[in-house]
Enzyme design. Structure first.
Site, PDB file in Angstrom:
ATOM      1  N   ASP A  51      49.281  89.572  59.057  1.00  0.00           N
ATOM      2  CA  ASP A  51      50.257  88.442  59.683  1.00  0.00           C
ATOM      3  C   ASP A  51      51.254  86.955  59.530  1.00  0.00           C
ATOM      4  O   ASP A  51      50.237  86.340  59.567  1.00  0.00           O
ATOM      5  CB  ASP A  51      50.724  88.698  61.702  1.00  0.00           C
ATOM      6  CG  ASP A  51      52.083  88.604  62.110  1.00  0.00           C
ATOM      7  OD1 ASP A  51      53.009  88.649  61.125  1.00  0.00           O
ATOM      8  OD2 ASP A  51      52.561  88.909  63.102  1.00  0.00           O
ATOM      9  N   ASP A 253      57.569  87.306  56.131  1.00  0.00           N
ATOM     10  CA  ASP A 253      56.814  87.693  56.661  1.00  0.00           C
ATOM     11  C   ASP A 253      56.138  89.213  56.458  1.00  0.00           C
ATOM     12  O   ASP A 253      56.861  90.401  56.979  1.00  0.00           O
ATOM     13  CB  ASP A 253      57.117  87.852  58.559  1.00  0.00           C
ATOM     14  CG  ASP A 253      56.717  88.534  59.181  1.00  0.00           C
ATOM     15  OD1 ASP A 253      55.572  88.917  59.374  1.00  0.00           O
ATOM     16  OD2 ASP A 253      57.605  89.182  60.794  1.00  0.00           O
TER      17      ASP A 253
END
Length: 476
Positions: A51, A253
């Site tokens: 992430d 992201d």
């Protein structure tokens, strides 16, 4: 026939071996890309999502309804409990946990040593672990300010611990390949750490505007018709949309699935996609386009929709940009694929979802925008590099293109900052300067009173007179 079958099986095993050695990321539809991790002594092997939209290494420490796999801290002889409660909130889901430190190592990263790092052991969560998810935690790769928080505690990141251990900055690369075929909803990729960066002409770099998330300048998101040729004409950069795209933040992201756009930009792009699908005789309900519902067909779909163009600010100059051309295969995401052509009596079903969603005021380039590319994150250098990949969809990069004016001014982009440490140091210097000025002002205002006190003769008290008398008598 038997001999031919053996050859096919042998060839398949060789291909599978090659892919298994290369890929260290995998995930089911809509669940991002997960990596194997070893935690503690003796090591416990778990899976964590990679992430770039957060910082903390957070691991489940309790059995959940959907999974009984979790980190058992009591079985690790090297765990250290810090006695602090921490928490985190994401765009979807929250958790609360206890802060510990322990040793972490990644089996697929042979060039990365084992290091001790902070870990948040999740004890309670809400809408964080998805049903049927094959992962037990999150590996945050962003900068420190977007980590978990707690009272009087700073939660360190794995990357910061690794940099401290190696005594040098580290960077990484994500190569996200997507699904291997139209009949498979599982996606694969590669995560690796980088010591040096390749000096190749086909790497396009965009500056990291703020070292919190990986915040970049997204200048435009539009459909690219087959007859359209990219050019350096500034008409491609619409000022109103450009300002909207960067009004809150625009980040890269890998922990987010879709490309998230400000509401008005989302509506504009999806309206055009819907009309293009209607012109191609693809009858798809509005619930698919605007409400995130799945559309299913008995056969895999070969989409004839235009590519999505994402224009990014370039590091070459403030008036320069390049374009990611995202094919329909990326944003018409396959979420389930059931091929029952073997005569079992059941019906084949291939379901898709739109990889775009409305995001209020923020822009997020989720992994839908990264598949088919190799994305290099140079943390210390302050830029993200993009180049075509040898796996996945046929995503293209074109440019660089130039306009006659400043893109930072046109789009009201945040100016680049060095890093958080230097920002804190600058703030300390400013506070020091303010304190010096304040003290000088106070001294200036009190100077007349101090001068009077210094000039005024001291009163002769009894004690002083006695002392003087005693001194005179002693001398005599």
């Amino acid at each position: 026939m038997l001999y031919l079958s053996i050859i096919y099986v042998f060839v398949f095993c060789i291909i599978a071996k090659v892919f298994c050695d290369e890929f260290n990321l995998s995930g089911d539809a809509g669940q991002a890309y997960a990596l194997k991790i070893n935690i503690g002594h003796p090591p416990q092997t778990l899976s964590v999502l990679v992430d770039t939209g957060s910082t903390t290494l957070a691991i489940a420490s309790y059995p959940r309804k959907e999974s009984n796999i979790y980190f058992q801290s009591g079985n690790s002889s090297s765990v250290y409990h810090k006695g602090k409660e921490v928490q985190a909130k994401y765009s979807q889901g929250t958790w609360v946990g206890q802060l510990v430190s322990d040793f972490v190592q990644f089996p697929s990263l042979s060039n990365v040593p084992e290091v001790r790092t902070d870990i948040a052991l999740i004890t309670k969560s809400h809408k964080f672990f998805m049903n049927g998810s094959g992962w037990q935690g999150l590996l945050g790769l962003a900068y420190l300010p977007v980590g978990a928080w707690g009272e009087n505690v700073i939660v360190g990141s794995w990357l910061d611990s690794l940099e401290k251990y190696l005594d040098k900055p580290v960077s990484f690369e994500l190569k996200l390949c997507g699904t291997l075929s139209q009949t498979n909803s599982t996606h694969y990729g590669v995560f690796k750490m980088l010591d040096t960066f390749p000096e190749e002409s086909n790497i396009f770099k965009t500056p990291i505007l703020q070292k919190r998330w990986y915040e970049v300048g997204v200048l435009s998101v539009r459909l690219l018709n087959s007859s359209e040729n990219n050019s350096s004409d500034s008409s491609d950069i619409n000022k109103d949309n450009c300002v909207k795209l960067n009004e809150e933040k625009s980040i890269v992201d890998s922990g987010t699935t879709n490309i998230r756009l400000p509401d008005s930009v989302f509506r504009q792009v999806v309206d055009q996609l819907r009309h293009s699908a209607q012109a191609s005789n693809n009858l798809i309900l509005d619930e698919f386009w605007y409400h995130g519902e799945a559309g299913c067909w008995p056969e895999p779909q070969d989409w004839s929709l235009p590519s999505l163009a994402i224009d990014l600010l370039s590091t070459e100059a403030d008036n320069s940009y390049f374009t990611l051309e995202i094919p329909a295969q990326n944003f018409m995401r396959v979420v389930s694929a059931h091929n029952n052509s073997r005569g079992s009596g059941s019906v084949s079903e291939f379901c898709y979802k739109l990889g775009l969603e409305a995001g209020g005021k923020e822009t997020v380039l989720g992994y839908t925008a990264m598949e088919g590319l190799q994305v290099l994150f140079n943390r210390s250098g302050g830029w993200i590099g993009w180049r075509p990949s040898d796996c996945g969809s046929k995503t293209k990069i074109t440019g660089p293109f130039n306009i006659s004016s400043s893109l930072s001014s046109l789009c009201q982009l945040t100016k680049p900052v060095p890093d958080v440490a230097e920002s804190i140091k600058a703030a300390q210097w400013i506070l020091c300067a303010i304190s010096i000025i304040a003290v000088a002002v106070v001294i200036y205002l009190l100077a007349p009173g101090i001068k009077v006190l210094l000039i005024r003769p001291l009163p002769r008290s009894q004690q002083i007179s006695l002392s003087q008398a005693a001194l005179v008598q002693q001398e005599t």
